[in-house]
Design an enzyme around this catalytic site. Structure first.
Site, PDB file in Angstrom:
ATOM      1  N   LYS A 126     -26.029  37.480  47.122  1.00 60.81           N
ATOM      2  CA  LYS A 126     -25.766  37.339  45.693  1.00 60.81           C
ATOM      3  C   LYS A 126     -24.370  36.832  45.419  1.00 60.81           C
ATOM      4  CE  LYS A 126     -26.248  42.334  45.069  1.00 60.81           C
ATOM      5  NZ  LYS A 126     -25.084  43.088  45.501  1.00 60.81           N
ATOM      6  N   LYS A 145     -27.476  34.315  55.554  1.00 58.79           N
ATOM      7  CA  LYS A 145     -28.359  35.168  54.748  1.00 58.79           C
ATOM      8  C   LYS A 145     -28.228  34.818  53.262  1.00 58.79           C
ATOM      9  CE  LYS A 145     -26.179  39.396  53.354  1.00 58.79           C
ATOM     10  NZ  LYS A 145     -26.412  40.561  52.592  1.00 58.79           N
ATOM     11  N   LYS A 194     -15.921  40.400  54.437  1.00 60.42           N
ATOM     12  CA  LYS A 194     -15.378  40.556  53.075  1.00 60.42           C
ATOM     13  C   LYS A 194     -13.868  40.385  53.059  1.00 60.42           C
ATOM     14  CE  LYS A 194     -19.166  41.916  50.776  1.00 60.42           C
ATOM     15  NZ  LYS A 194     -19.916  42.434  49.702  1.00 60.42           N
TER      16      LYS A 194
HETATM   17  P1  ATP Z   1     -23.236  40.533  48.819  1.00 62.26           P
HETATM   18  O1  ATP Z   1     -23.788  39.289  49.373  1.00 62.26           O
HETATM   19  O2  ATP Z   1     -22.627  40.392  47.486  1.00 62.26           O
HETATM   20  O3  ATP Z   1     -22.416  41.297  49.793  1.00 62.26           O
HETATM   21  P2  ATP Z   1     -25.852  41.507  49.111  1.00 62.26           P
HETATM   22  O4  ATP Z   1     -26.691  40.417  48.526  1.00 62.26           O
HETATM   23  O5  ATP Z   1     -25.808  41.656  50.584  1.00 62.26           O
HETATM   24  O6  ATP Z   1     -24.417  41.455  48.505  1.00 62.26           O
HETATM   25  P3  ATP Z   1     -26.098  44.343  48.681  1.00 62.26           P
HETATM   26  O7  ATP Z   1     -25.910  45.063  47.401  1.00 62.26           O
HETATM   27  O8  ATP Z   1     -25.004  44.469  49.644  1.00 62.26           O
HETATM   28  O9  ATP Z   1     -26.375  42.824  48.432  1.00 62.26           O
HETATM   29  O10 ATP Z   1     -27.458  44.764  49.335  1.00 62.26           O
HETATM   30  C1  ATP Z   1     -28.470  45.497  48.731  1.00 62.26           C
HETATM   31  C2  ATP Z   1     -29.639  45.621  49.687  1.00 62.26           C
HETATM   32  O11 ATP Z   1     -30.278  44.345  49.840  1.00 62.26           O
HETATM   33  C3  ATP Z   1     -29.263  46.059  51.097  1.00 62.26           C
HETATM   34  O12 ATP Z   1     -30.232  46.968  51.580  1.00 62.26           O
HETATM   35  C4  ATP Z   1     -29.280  44.793  51.885  1.00 62.26           C
HETATM   36  O13 ATP Z   1     -29.562  45.022  53.242  1.00 62.26           O
HETATM   37  C5  ATP Z   1     -30.408  44.024  51.223  1.00 62.26           C
HETATM   38  N1  ATP Z   1     -30.240  42.576  51.351  1.00 62.26           N
HETATM   39  C6  ATP Z   1     -29.214  41.833  50.884  1.00 62.26           C
HETATM   40  N2  ATP Z   1     -29.389  40.532  51.149  1.00 62.26           N
HETATM   41  C7  ATP Z   1     -30.563  40.432  51.822  1.00 62.26           C
HETATM   42  C8  ATP Z   1     -31.309  39.333  52.371  1.00 62.26           C
HETATM   43  N3  ATP Z   1     -30.882  38.096  52.289  1.00 62.26           N
HETATM   44  N4  ATP Z   1     -32.486  39.601  52.978  1.00 62.26           N
HETATM   45  C9  ATP Z   1     -32.942  40.867  53.050  1.00 62.26           C
HETATM   46  N5  ATP Z   1     -32.299  41.938  52.565  1.00 62.26           N
HETATM   47  C10 ATP Z   1     -31.119  41.742  51.953  1.00 62.26           C
END
Ligand code: ATP
Ligand code: LTN
Length: 334
Positions: free
Chosen positions: A200, A197, A115
């Site tokens: 969002k 991965k 980040k």
């Molecule tokens: P950002 O990419 O904006 O950092 P993020 O998509 O990782 O956000 P978070 O709010 O940080 O989203 O995560 C919410 C939950 O979703 C967490 O438990 C995280 O481990 C899970 N998660 C996020 N992306 C994935 C993915 N691609 N596959 C499986 N689990 C995920």
């Protein structure tokens, strides 16, 4: 323990639009576990401000996220679904835990490294101590289990270390939590670059399927998903794009690797992509319909927000008072 049940805590940030990665990696497991545990599911809006937010946008997204929790199948009368910012104990415990966390520990966190590279113009102290606030979230409710995607494992380890460090000094104050990582869907990859991965915050909208995408958009994104030139459907690391599509399909349908390999034996990638599209849409469409209903039912959602904030405040205060006493803060005079 609350009401003779073990405690579960988890949360998501109200930043960006939720993807099927968030759903399959986290939210889906929350629902599976919700009967067995006393559950707290937070919209962690305080974490969101570690990167700059537009206020009106943040408010809107936070409410949408809370509605998605409910729409996905979490009963808000049984599960405590609430906004982190409505419960003062999160910030209070985070401060205390900050004083038990070493700079070196936070420096190692890969999410911080990622980040801060992404937001080089705003590497604020909140971004650095983000994992401490996360530890406070979890420890405040004496959570036994924390369902998350694999990417959060490092933060969970830190939470456990902090709990143990604190307990070693002051006696048994905190429950040391365990991570719960689902067997399928723990790491859904980007549709455009299966070595990354699905996230969002990805700038390429074709890389992620959003929970609010309509059926045609899902079809288009699946069609464009990066695969390979092997032309066979096998579940192996050498074919990361195909493997990811199979993972999405498995997570949406509940089928095993053997079942899906049999189903797609001798088929081309087009057939696989159509099947993935259908399986994703069959999950998303009922969810979207329920979100639309909740959006119209303002009074109901407001009452959930109010009642659950009170419930969360009650349980978190219990832990907070105990911690304050242990570290030597003066007693409150009643
Ligand atoms: P950002 O990419 O904006 O950092 P993020 O998509 O990782 O956000 P978070 O709010 O940080 O989203 O995560 C919410 C939950 O979703 C967490 O438990 C995280 O481990 C899970 N998660 C996020 N992306 C994935 C993915 N691609 N596959 C499986 N689990 C995920
Ligand atoms: N850091 C997590 C979100 C999060 C969380 C939590 C998850 C904040 N507090 C407590 C589980 C438990 C993330 O970025 N996905």
């Amino acid at each position: 323990m609350i009401n003779d049940k073990k405690v579960l805590f988890s949360g998501m940030q109200a930043t960006g639009n939720l993807t099927i990665g968030n759903y399959l990696g986290a939210l889906k497991n929350w629902i599976t576990l919700s009967d067995e545990y006393e559950c707290f599911y937070s919209v962690v809006d305080m974490h969101s401000i570690t990167v700059r937010q537009n206020p009106a946008e943040l408010r809107k997204r936070a409410r949408k996220l809370l509605q998605i929790y409910i729409a996905a199948g979490l009963d808000p009368e049984k599960n405590c679904i609430y906004y982190q910012s409505h419960v003062s104990g999160h910030a209070e415990l985070a401060w205390i835990l900050n004083c038990f966390t070493y700079m070196g520990e936070l420096n190692r966190m890969t999410q911080f490294k990622d980040k801060s590279a992404k937001h080089a113009d705003n590497i604020n102290a909140g971004l650095f101590t983000y994992p401490v606030l996360m530890a406070a979230d979890i420890l405040l409710y004496q959570a036994d289990v924390v369902p998350v995607g694999i990417d959060q494992m490092q933060h969970l380890e830190l939470t456990r270390d902090l709990a143990e460090r604190f307990n070693n000094i002051y006696g048994d104050v905190f429950t040391v939590p365990e991570a719960y990582i689902g067997k399928v869907g723990a790491k859904i990859m980007s549709l455009q670059d299966p070595s990354k991965k699905m996230s969002k915050s990805d700038e390429n909208p074709n890389a992620s399927i959003y929970l609010m995408d309509d059926a045609d958009t899902v079809a288009r994104k699946c069609k464009r998903a990066v695969t390979d030139s092997e032309g066979v459907i096998l579940y192996r690391d050498e074919q990361p794009g195909v493997k990811n599509l199979l993972d999405i399909y498995r997570a949406c349908t509940g089928k095993s690797v053997e079942e899906v390999l049999k189903e797609f034996e001798g088929q081309g990638y087009g057939v696989l992509k159509t099947a993935v599209t259908e399986s994703v849409n069959s999950v998303l469409q009922p969810l979207q319909a329920r979100v639309a209903e909740l959006e119209k039912d303002k009074g109901y959602v407001d009452s959930i927000i109010k009642n659950n904030a009170e419930k969360a405040q009650y349980y978190s205060n219990k832990t907070l008072r105990k911690v304050q006493k242990k570290i030597g803060f003066p007693e409150r005079i009643r």
